[in-house]
Structures are given as C-alpha cells and as structure tokens.
Design a protein around this motif. Structure first.
Motif, PDB file in Angstrom:
ATOM      1  N   UNK A  10      15.327  12.427 -10.398  1.00 58.07           N
ATOM      2  CA  UNK A  10      14.056  13.046 -10.271  1.00 58.07           C
ATOM      3  C   UNK A  10      13.961  13.638  -8.829  1.00 58.07           C
ATOM      4  N   UNK A  11      14.439  13.385  -7.956  1.00 59.65           N
ATOM      5  CA  UNK A  11      14.367  13.875  -6.540  1.00 59.65           C
ATOM      6  C   UNK A  11      15.159  15.213  -6.160  1.00 59.65           C
ATOM      7  N   UNK A  37      11.287   3.544  -6.243  1.00 63.23           N
ATOM      8  CA  UNK A  37      10.199   4.326  -5.963  1.00 63.23           C
ATOM      9  C   UNK A  37      10.693   5.317  -4.588  1.00 63.23           C
ATOM     10  N   UNK A  38      10.714   6.742  -4.630  1.00 58.40           N
ATOM     11  CA  UNK A  38      11.074   7.374  -3.695  1.00 58.40           C
ATOM     12  C   UNK A  38      10.310   8.248  -2.891  1.00 58.40           C
ATOM     13  N   UNK A  39      10.741   8.679  -1.763  1.00 57.16           N
ATOM     14  CA  UNK A  39       9.602   9.591  -0.818  1.00 57.16           C
ATOM     15  C   UNK A  39      10.508  10.448  -0.262  1.00 57.16           C
ATOM     16  N   UNK A  40      10.186  11.863  -0.192  1.00 56.38           N
ATOM     17  CA  UNK A  40      10.932  12.749   0.384  1.00 56.38           C
ATOM     18  C   UNK A  40      10.486  13.040   2.058  1.00 56.38           C
ATOM     19  N   UNK A  41      11.252  13.216   3.038  1.00 57.53           N
ATOM     20  CA  UNK A  41      10.755  13.685   4.027  1.00 57.53           C
ATOM     21  C   UNK A  41      12.206  14.868   4.515  1.00 57.53           C
ATOM     22  N   UNK A  90       0.884  -1.197  -0.010  1.00 56.84           N
ATOM     23  CA  UNK A  90       0.104   0.082   0.071  1.00 56.84           C
ATOM     24  C   UNK A  90       0.806   1.224  -0.038  1.00 56.84           C
ATOM     25  N   UNK A  91       1.928   1.203   0.739  1.00 53.23           N
ATOM     26  CA  UNK A  91       2.808   2.507   0.858  1.00 53.23           C
ATOM     27  C   UNK A  91       3.427   2.734  -0.611  1.00 53.23           C
ATOM     28  N   UNK A  92       3.937   1.401  -1.218  1.00 57.62           N
ATOM     29  CA  UNK A  92       4.703   1.401  -2.142  1.00 57.62           C
ATOM     30  C   UNK A  92       3.832   2.231  -3.668  1.00 57.62           C
ATOM     31  N   UNK A  93       2.755   1.563  -3.658  1.00 56.87           N
ATOM     32  CA  UNK A  93       1.673   2.051  -4.573  1.00 56.87           C
ATOM     33  C   UNK A  93       1.337   3.378  -4.382  1.00 56.87           C
ATOM     34  N   UNK A  94       0.970   3.922  -2.976  1.00 52.17           N
ATOM     35  CA  UNK A  94       0.739   5.295  -2.801  1.00 52.17           C
ATOM     36  C   UNK A  94       1.968   6.401  -3.169  1.00 52.17           C
ATOM     37  N   UNK A  95       3.044   5.840  -2.896  1.00 49.89           N
ATOM     38  CA  UNK A  95       4.391   6.560  -3.194  1.00 49.89           C
ATOM     39  C   UNK A  95       4.690   6.581  -4.909  1.00 49.89           C
ATOM     40  N   UNK A 116       4.489  10.412  -5.112  1.00 52.12           N
ATOM     41  CA  UNK A 116       5.718  10.860  -4.819  1.00 52.12           C
ATOM     42  C   UNK A 116       6.713  10.689  -6.223  1.00 52.12           C
ATOM     43  N   UNK A 117       7.869   9.878  -6.212  1.00 50.51           N
ATOM     44  CA  UNK A 117       8.562   9.824  -7.141  1.00 50.51           C
ATOM     45  C   UNK A 117       8.855   8.582  -7.642  1.00 50.51           C
ATOM     46  N   UNK A 118       8.876   8.006  -8.913  1.00 49.46           N
ATOM     47  CA  UNK A 118       9.011   6.618  -9.250  1.00 49.46           C
ATOM     48  C   UNK A 118       9.704   6.579 -10.618  1.00 49.46           C
ATOM     49  N   UNK A 119      10.594   5.569 -10.788  1.00 50.99           N
ATOM     50  CA  UNK A 119      11.122   5.343 -12.240  1.00 50.99           C
ATOM     51  C   UNK A 119      11.233   3.822 -12.431  1.00 50.99           C
TER      52      UNK A 119
END
Length: 429
Positions: free
Chosen positions: A96-97, A61-65, A36-41, A45-48
């Motif tokens: 990308x990030x 798949x990345x997420x910024x905090x 669920x967290x991966x699909x939400x990001x 968020x950011x994915x390649x």
C-alpha cells in the motif's frame, strides 16, 4: 473457525482498531504511538486490517516521512497470533505504501517488546535502540521502470512455503541464494556469485515456483520475460528481447525468469536458417552480458533440455544446470494438506494419499484434491433433504483415493526415465 482475511482499512473499522490498541496496550508489545496518533494515521495515512468475520483481529498502520516509512501501530490479538497473519499483514501495508517511493519501512518497539513477529518478516534490529527497519525491495526511481518491464515484488516466505524437495532447495540455497545474499562471505571463500542458471525437468514439477521462491528469498524484484510476447518475425523478436533486457539492466536488483526457454533457444540448424535463429543468437549474447552484471540473476527453465542449442549448455554460459523433478513424499504430503480442509485433516490417512500419488506433479495432486471436494459437495447437494449447513464435512480418504484413480499423470514413465538420463548427461551442479 472462520478464516482470517486481510483488506484495506475502512472508516467503520476505527472502533475495532481502537479496541485492538487497548488490548495490545496491556501486553509487553504496548504501542509506542498514542491512540490519537494511530487513529489520525488510520484516517489520513495508510492502514490495513485482518478480519475474522466482522471482528478486527490485527492491524498495521503506516505513515510516510520523506523517503522513510514508519509503522505507527502493529497489533495482533492473542487469539490470532497462532495463525501467522503477521507476514501477510506487513506485506499488505508495504504494498500500500510502495507507490510513495520509500527506501525503508521502520518500527519503534517498547523495551521488552516481542520482536519475533518483526524479525521473522525481514526487519533488522538496530542495536542500542529498540529500532527495526526493513529495506524496500524497490527504490522510488525504479518503480515506473519495474512496472514497465512487467516486474513485481513477490510476497516474502515463498521459500519457506516450498515444503519438501530438500535436495533441490539445498542446491538452490548453496549455489544461488547464499553467494548472492552474502557476497562478502562468498568472496572470502573464493566463490563467484552466479549470474545465469538453467532449471530443467518434466512439465509441472515446479520450476517456476522455485524461481519465484529464489526471488522471494533474496527479496529482489521478479521479472518474467515471456517468449510468446516478443514479436512475430524473427528479427522483431531479437530486437524486442534486447530492448527488454536493456531496460531490466537499469534495475539495481532483479531475478529475471524465462520459462519454456526452448522456444527461443532451440538448436540452430538448416539452410536457410530457421526464423528463430536470430533471437537464439541474441539470447546467447544476453546470457554472456549477464555475466558482467552485479545484483541480477537470470533463471531460465525448460521442459525439454535436449532441445536446447548446444551453445547454451557449454561452460561459461550458465553457472549451473539444475534438475527439478517430481515432488518427494514430504512435498506430496504438504501439497495434500494444503487442499484438504483443516477440520477433517485429522481423519485423513495422508500416508495412503502420499503413497498413491507417487509420480504425480503438484498440479496433478491439486486436481485430485479439488475433484474429491467437488464430488463430495455434489453428493451432498444431490441427497434428498440434504441440509447444507451441517457441522460435519462429508469427505474422507476414500473420496480422495477415488479422485486419484481418475487422475492421469502429467509425466509418463518414459519422460521420467528420460529425465534421469538428462541428469546424468546434462546436469551441472
């Protein structure tokens, strides 16, 4: 086999990422984050993704905090692990990030997970935790400045991609990279890290490639200063040059590269002075200033080292004056293998091609390889009743040898002889 390509995540890729998540879940590299967290990001968020045909074979798949980036999913299917997509995939996610101004990119791995794909791509293991992070080459405050001076962060692995040329790579590793990357170790042995280096050699021998490889190896931004863009009048060029370097000075780290430096560093003579004498004087001051900087390296390159003003080659200006010559046999084979289609490589006599391309630059060899491919394709197209979709590539060693026969060497024997003399009289290793 169809080539793998890397691109940004699209909404219709979600099923493929989900399939990959379940595939990785059954291995020792099982994802830390939930599906669920991966699909939400992926959506927010950011994915390649890496794609072969229509099939997703890898994803990051990345997420910024705040100032820290987290890789919430990094998965590669087993049938793609042998194709070295991990580095390019992580670099694509980082690019990308990067506009978010992150200071680190971090990864959590399950106990027992395989760390090699991450540690070989710049992540460091933090002991006591299965925690890895990779420093971002450029900090947030430097993003606009780096863009303003025309700098960029180069892909990792450029150093490893320079095949052959062992002597040149060893010189650069020992003289430049190691003291700058390990300043404490250098200090222990009384070695002062270099600040300015001159590369010289015939045209097309890879001086720019080596400069970029050094920046990639250090993981520092690469900033190229183009003499032809500095302005029209002599005084204008000098002022432009000073302005560029004042802005570069604000970067924490940088490899600054000036190619064809002889355009602004030629011998000063004549009365009245030449129009470029002012910029030559300014460049001499800049080189001197560089010796007081930490964390930056100036690399200049020239095809005509004899044309440089004598002041540039004195001790105290450039730490080293290093020759970069024509590719050796190992390098020539690597260049040939880069341009020969993989499906026919086993039938090609690379030993013959290496021997017959002695004295050619990398660009010369690339030209010969591409010409052979183009001529072979044209021959097939001209053949009566030719079938374009065939299982056999009609290209062999004879085609490459024929292309070599009509390829003119960029570097003449006289230039090679002069280069050998310059090594004896001007090189400082």
């Amino acid at each position: 086999m169809t080539r793998i390509r890397i691109r940004e995540f699209h909404d219709d890729d979600l099923d493929g990422v989900v399939r990959l998540w379940w595939e990785v879940r059954s291995t020792v590299d099982q994802p830390v984050y939930s599906l669920a967290e991966v699909t939400a990001s992926c959506r927010e968020d950011h994915a390649v993704v890496a794609v072969r045909g229509d099939r997703i074979v890898a994803a990051a798949v990345g997420r910024a905090a705040h100032a820290q980036g987290w890789v919430v999913f990094f998965g590669i299917s087993e049938d793609a692990r042998s194709e070295n997509v991990s580095g390019a995939l992580l670099d694509a996610l980082e690019r990308k990030m990067a506009p978010l101004g992150l200071s680190t990119l971090s990864v959590l791995m399950p106990e027992g997970g395989r760390l090699g794909l991450l540690t070989s791509n710049g992540f460091q293991l933090r002991y006591g935790l299965r925690y890895l992070e990779r420093q971002m080459p450029v900090q947030r405050r430097e993003l606009d400045l780096l863009k303003d001076v025309g700098g960029r962060v180069l892909p990792r692995h450029l150093w490893e991609n320079v095949a052959g040329m062992r002597h040149e790579k060893q010189l650069l590793e020992e003289r430049l990279v190691a003291p700058l990357a390990e300043p404490d170790l250098a200090d222990r042995y009384g070695v002062v890290p270099p600040h300015a280096v001159m590369l010289f050699g015939p045209p097309g021998t890879g001086k720019t490639t080596f400069a970029k490889a050094v920046a990639s190896r250090l993981d520092w931004p690469f900033v190229e200063v183009f003499p032809s863009r500095l302005g029209d009048a002599g005084s204008g060029m000098a002022a432009s040059l000073r302005n560029v370097f004042e802005r570069i000075e604000q970067l924490e780290h940088a490899v600054v590269f000036i190619d064809e430096v002889e355009e602004i560093a030629s011998q000063r003579r004549g009365d009245p002075p030449s129009p470029t004498q002012g910029v030559t004087n300014e460049l001499l001051k800049i080189v001197a200033d560089f010796r007081d900087r930490e964390g930056q390296l100036l690399i200049c390159a020239t095809n005509f080292v004899r044309a440089l003003d004598a002041a540039f080659l004195r001790h105290g200006r450039f730490d080293y004056v290093l020759p970069i010559g024509l590719p050796d046999a190992e390098a020539r084979e690597a260049i040939w293998r880069r341009y020969v289609p993989g499906e026919i490589s086993e039938s090609i006599d690379f030993g013959v091609l290496v021997a017959e391309s002695d004295g050619l630059t990398p660009a010369d060899i690339e030209y010969a390889a591409r010409r052979a491919s183009q001529e072979a394709l044209a021959r097939v197209l001209r053949a009566e009743g030719a079938v374009l979709e065939t299982d056999r590539t009609q290209l062999d060693t004879a085609d490459y040898r024929a292309a070599l026969e009509v390829t003119r060497a960029t570097v003449s024997e006289e230039e090679q002889s002069a280069f050998s003399e310059d090594i004896e009289t001007l090189a400082r290793l």
